[in-house]
Design a protein around this motif. Structure first.
Motif: not given
Length: 133
Positions: A46-47, A86-88, A91-95, A126-129
């Motif tokens: 989710a958002s 993914l960063d957002e 920051e919201a607590g998604v691990e 692209a996502i930096g992995l």
């Protein structure tokens, strides 16, 4: 039906005190069950605002019921989220974000492109992995 010869599974999952139990569902009952009976929630990506509020609610339910221990949020995404998305979520607590690789769906919702190993590797870059040794 399929018959398999004896198989092994390595490495073994966490065993003490038991493998972590992640529960999901979108109803209030399912979310409450996850909060009070599970070690984490397994839900949609989710958002970030929704994830933050849901995680706060579930942690508050745990505290009110006297349930202790860590509690995480694993999100499933039907899209290939950008590094910023993914960063957002983090920051919201998604691990953890589980990206479903069988069909690509871009941020705008466009579907249809079959995903190959090469496209998954390109997405990871692209996502930096970084590749693991």
């Amino acid at each position: 039906f399929f018959d398999f010869p004896p198989v092994g599974f390595e490495p073994k999952p966490v065993q003490r005190p038991r493998p972590p139990l992640l529960l999901g569902g979108t109803s209030e009952v399912a979310r409450r069950r996850a909060a009070l009976r599970g070690d984490g929630y397994y839900g949609n990506a989710a958002s970030p605002a929704i994830a933050r509020d849901l995680l706060a609610t579930m942690r508050a339910e745990r505290a009110a019921a006297g349930v202790q221990g860590p509690f995480g949020y694993s999100a499933v995404s039907m899209r290939m989220p950008s590094a910023e998305s993914l960063d957002e979520l983090a920051e919201a607590g998604v691990e953890r974000v589980v990206v479903t690789p069988w069909e690509a769906v871009d941020e705008g919702g466009a579907r249809g492109k079959r995903v190959t190993i090469e496209s998954i590797e390109a997405y990871a870059v692209a996502i930096g992995l970084e590749p693991r040794a």
